[in-house]
Design an enzyme around this catalytic site. Sequence first.
Site, PDB file in Angstrom:
ATOM      1  N   HIS A 233      35.982  38.711  31.549  1.00 58.75           N
ATOM      2  CA  HIS A 233      36.377  39.541  32.697  1.00 58.75           C
ATOM      3  C   HIS A 233      35.413  39.229  33.853  1.00 58.75           C
ATOM      4  O   HIS A 233      35.290  38.082  34.248  1.00 58.75           O
ATOM      5  CB  HIS A 233      36.368  41.006  32.239  1.00 58.75           C
ATOM      6  CG  HIS A 233      36.951  42.010  33.187  1.00 58.75           C
ATOM      7  ND1 HIS A 233      37.596  41.678  34.353  1.00 58.75           N
ATOM      8  CD2 HIS A 233      36.998  43.385  33.129  1.00 58.75           C
ATOM      9  CE1 HIS A 233      38.009  42.792  34.973  1.00 58.75           C
ATOM     10  NE2 HIS A 233      37.650  43.839  34.249  1.00 58.75           N
ATOM     11  N   HIS A 272      44.496  33.502  33.528  1.00 56.98           N
ATOM     12  CA  HIS A 272      44.632  34.938  33.774  1.00 56.98           C
ATOM     13  C   HIS A 272      45.686  35.508  32.847  1.00 56.98           C
ATOM     14  O   HIS A 272      46.678  34.847  32.562  1.00 56.98           O
ATOM     15  CB  HIS A 272      45.020  35.205  35.240  1.00 56.98           C
ATOM     16  CG  HIS A 272      44.750  36.614  35.649  1.00 56.98           C
ATOM     17  ND1 HIS A 272      45.666  37.619  35.485  1.00 56.98           N
ATOM     18  CD2 HIS A 272      43.636  37.180  36.174  1.00 56.98           C
ATOM     19  CE1 HIS A 272      45.127  38.749  35.900  1.00 56.98           C
ATOM     20  NE2 HIS A 272      43.904  38.521  36.329  1.00 56.98           N
ATOM     21  N   ARG A 281      44.578  35.759  45.117  1.00 59.81           N
ATOM     22  CA  ARG A 281      43.280  35.947  45.774  1.00 59.81           C
ATOM     23  C   ARG A 281      42.541  34.621  45.909  1.00 59.81           C
ATOM     24  O   ARG A 281      41.642  34.481  46.738  1.00 59.81           O
ATOM     25  CB  ARG A 281      42.423  36.931  44.957  1.00 59.81           C
ATOM     26  CG  ARG A 281      43.094  38.281  44.762  1.00 59.81           C
ATOM     27  CD  ARG A 281      42.412  39.099  43.685  1.00 59.81           C
ATOM     28  NE  ARG A 281      42.505  38.469  42.359  1.00 59.81           N
ATOM     29  CZ  ARG A 281      42.002  38.989  41.243  1.00 59.81           C
ATOM     30  NH1 ARG A 281      41.369  40.152  41.288  1.00 59.81           N
ATOM     31  NH2 ARG A 281      42.140  38.363  40.088  1.00 59.81           N
ATOM     32  N   ASP A 324      37.431  34.598  40.375  1.00 56.71           N
ATOM     33  CA  ASP A 324      36.024  34.378  40.040  1.00 56.71           C
ATOM     34  C   ASP A 324      35.542  32.964  40.345  1.00 56.71           C
ATOM     35  O   ASP A 324      34.354  32.754  40.566  1.00 56.71           O
ATOM     36  CB  ASP A 324      35.782  34.671  38.548  1.00 56.71           C
ATOM     37  CG  ASP A 324      35.798  36.156  38.269  1.00 56.71           C
ATOM     38  OD1 ASP A 324      35.337  36.913  39.132  1.00 56.71           O
ATOM     39  OD2 ASP A 324      36.285  36.553  37.203  1.00 56.71           O
ATOM     40  N   ARG A 368      45.490  56.923  23.193  1.00 50.42           N
ATOM     41  CA  ARG A 368      45.074  56.765  21.807  1.00 50.42           C
ATOM     42  C   ARG A 368      46.158  55.988  21.084  1.00 50.42           C
ATOM     43  O   ARG A 368      47.088  56.573  20.515  1.00 50.42           O
ATOM     44  CB  ARG A 368      44.890  58.158  21.202  1.00 50.42           C
ATOM     45  CG  ARG A 368      44.018  58.256  19.980  1.00 50.42           C
ATOM     46  CD  ARG A 368      44.633  57.566  18.821  1.00 50.42           C
ATOM     47  NE  ARG A 368      43.954  57.825  17.577  1.00 50.42           N
ATOM     48  CZ  ARG A 368      44.137  57.084  16.493  1.00 50.42           C
ATOM     49  NH1 ARG A 368      44.964  56.034  16.535  1.00 50.42           N
ATOM     50  NH2 ARG A 368      43.529  57.392  15.382  1.00 50.42           N
TER      51      ARG A 368
HETATM   52  N1  ACO Z   1      39.915  27.326  29.847  1.00 52.73           N
HETATM   53  C1  ACO Z   1      40.516  26.619  28.862  1.00 52.73           C
HETATM   54  N2  ACO Z   1      41.592  27.066  28.203  1.00 52.73           N
HETATM   55  C2  ACO Z   1      42.088  28.263  28.530  1.00 52.73           C
HETATM   56  C3  ACO Z   1      41.521  29.053  29.544  1.00 52.73           C
HETATM   57  C4  ACO Z   1      40.392  28.547  30.200  1.00 52.73           C
HETATM   58  N3  ACO Z   1      39.778  29.232  31.173  1.00 52.73           N
HETATM   59  N4  ACO Z   1      42.218  30.191  29.666  1.00 52.73           N
HETATM   60  C5  ACO Z   1      43.194  30.128  28.768  1.00 52.73           C
HETATM   61  N5  ACO Z   1      43.122  28.979  28.082  1.00 52.73           N
HETATM   62  C6  ACO Z   1      43.996  28.539  27.009  1.00 52.73           C
HETATM   63  C7  ACO Z   1      43.715  29.353  25.761  1.00 52.73           C
HETATM   64  O1  ACO Z   1      42.706  28.753  24.986  1.00 52.73           O
HETATM   65  C8  ACO Z   1      45.053  29.357  25.092  1.00 52.73           C
HETATM   66  O2  ACO Z   1      45.235  28.120  24.464  1.00 52.73           O
HETATM   67  P1  ACO Z   1      46.016  28.031  23.056  1.00 52.73           P
HETATM   68  O3  ACO Z   1      47.386  28.556  23.340  1.00 52.73           O
HETATM   69  O4  ACO Z   1      45.943  26.585  22.730  1.00 52.73           O
HETATM   70  O5  ACO Z   1      45.239  28.901  22.115  1.00 52.73           O
HETATM   71  C9  ACO Z   1      46.035  29.420  26.262  1.00 52.73           C
HETATM   72  O6  ACO Z   1      45.322  28.870  27.374  1.00 52.73           O
HETATM   73  C10 ACO Z   1      46.491  30.831  26.595  1.00 52.73           C
HETATM   74  O7  ACO Z   1      45.374  31.630  26.897  1.00 52.73           O
HETATM   75  P2  ACO Z   1      45.051  33.050  26.251  1.00 52.73           P
HETATM   76  O8  ACO Z   1      43.614  33.088  25.820  1.00 52.73           O
HETATM   77  O9  ACO Z   1      46.084  33.421  25.235  1.00 52.73           O
HETATM   78  O10 ACO Z   1      45.238  33.973  27.510  1.00 52.73           O
HETATM   79  P3  ACO Z   1      44.778  35.489  27.634  1.00 52.73           P
HETATM   80  O11 ACO Z   1      45.776  36.140  28.486  1.00 52.73           O
HETATM   81  O12 ACO Z   1      44.489  36.115  26.312  1.00 52.73           O
HETATM   82  O13 ACO Z   1      43.352  35.352  28.369  1.00 52.73           O
HETATM   83  C11 ACO Z   1      41.739  35.043  30.047  1.00 52.73           C
HETATM   84  C12 ACO Z   1      43.188  35.422  29.743  1.00 52.73           C
HETATM   85  C13 ACO Z   1      40.785  35.881  29.180  1.00 52.73           C
HETATM   86  C14 ACO Z   1      41.437  35.329  31.510  1.00 52.73           C
HETATM   87  C15 ACO Z   1      41.536  33.547  29.723  1.00 52.73           C
HETATM   88  O14 ACO Z   1      42.345  32.786  30.583  1.00 52.73           O
HETATM   89  C16 ACO Z   1      40.101  33.119  29.849  1.00 52.73           C
HETATM   90  O15 ACO Z   1      39.334  33.243  28.875  1.00 52.73           O
HETATM   91  N6  ACO Z   1      39.647  32.622  31.051  1.00 52.73           N
HETATM   92  C17 ACO Z   1      38.257  32.295  31.287  1.00 52.73           C
HETATM   93  C18 ACO Z   1      37.486  33.538  31.678  1.00 52.73           C
HETATM   94  C19 ACO Z   1      37.827  34.022  33.062  1.00 52.73           C
HETATM   95  O16 ACO Z   1      37.901  33.261  34.009  1.00 52.73           O
HETATM   96  N7  ACO Z   1      37.996  35.344  33.204  1.00 52.73           N
HETATM   97  C20 ACO Z   1      38.234  35.976  34.510  1.00 52.73           C
HETATM   98  C21 ACO Z   1      39.518  36.740  34.536  1.00 52.73           C
HETATM   99  S1  ACO Z   1      39.932  37.262  36.164  1.00 52.73           S
HETATM  100  C22 ACO Z   1      38.816  38.432  36.644  1.00 52.73           C
HETATM  101  O17 ACO Z   1      38.135  39.084  35.869  1.00 52.73           O
HETATM  102  C23 ACO Z   1      38.687  38.635  38.154  1.00 52.73           C
END
Ligand code: ACO
Length: 388
Positions: A233, A272, A281, A324, A368
Amino acid sequence: GLNTSHLTTTMSTEQYSKGLAGVFVAESAICTVGVKGVGLNYRGYDIKELAAQSTFEEVAYLMIYGRLPTEQELVAYIRTLSSLRQLPGALCDVLERIPSSAHPMDVLRTGCSLLGTLEPESKTNDQYQIANRLIALFGSMLLYWYHWTTSGKRIQTTTHQDDSTARNFLKLLRLDGQEPPALHVKVVDVSLILYAEHDLAASSFCARVTTSTLTDFYSGICSAIGTLRGPLHGGANEAAMKLLEQFNNPQDAETGIMKMLSNKELIMGFGHRVYRNGDPRNPIIKEWSKKLSQEEGGDPNLFAVSERVEQVVFREKKMFPNLDFYSASAYNQVGIPTLFFTPVFVISRTTGWAAHIIEQRANNKLIRPSAIYTGPDSRPYIPLKDRK
Ligand code: ACO
């Protein structure tokens, strides 16, 4: 298959969604994220217009009071925030005892919690007052602790009358009494607008869960800070900077990112939960980061490295940067230390958290949900003496 025969509710496992992805759990009039054809707006106002024309204080007012302020109300609101930036002595004492090695997010979480003991929520210190106090005070807390623990200096005054949140923050960061460059103030102000609210992001959801037990306002914000801290996050802006710092030039970035992707490592600042085709954004903050890189004191190489990372991740994974990612290079170029990136997010998002807490209280239902039980079947208890 999951065994749900024991469930006494009418819920079925078809309603199960790991991580609550795609599940609606509240009605909210605060912000649209991923609503088809709408774009991102705060209480109906387009984020692009807000970022181009308003100030963070206008947006904070919009979040907390539900409407944009008039000119007169805005002047009064800026003055109110200024007047709330002085730290209580007991809070200074505690801040001085927090080690310099602490993560600044833990400093804010602790400061928020302590303030809840010094100025508890009551009929005369209501949710609106506490929201404003926290927005005003987080920067003071952080920078008081920072200057004390790094150089043994006590900031005497953490407020400058009529300064915006962005200007005050940059002034306190420098401590030399110099005016921060107007462009730096502008970029921080825009970033505070962009970070202010994002519907049920994990931290706001957490604030609502906490609030739904009818607890106090500070507890909601402490929960939210703890939730924002993680790299999936808000912690992603700090993590993105640490990533960018590893690369000396765009070619380095190309090689490094390819390696990370082949190792299936996460690239921080990308992806995301809700947006699949780009974060609205991102173009706004990217433009400001680019502008900084073209001005004196900017870092064109850092911007070029960032752009190359963006290109490679898109080429290989079709993934887009979230807010970010370019916040990292923007904050770096205005001189904000990397460990303060997520705390700046806190200062801004406190407005959104406040809006969610206020909205949750106005129409409360305990949040809950249920878990699908996957533990052992019923089994006899083994008395202590018989256990091996
Ligand atoms: N880098 C590489 N691979 C990624 C990334 C990433 N940043 N984000 C997603 N993926 C991949 C996942 O590994 C997954 O691959 P798979 O299907 O082979 O397992 C696929 O893309 C789908 O991603 P999920 O993890 O299922 O997506 P989810 O909705 O659960 O997670 C999240 C979203 C947590 C933001 C994720 O994209 C991530 O970890 N990003 C990096 C952290 C980040 O930038 N967070 C900021 C969010 S925005 C904010 O707070 C303002």
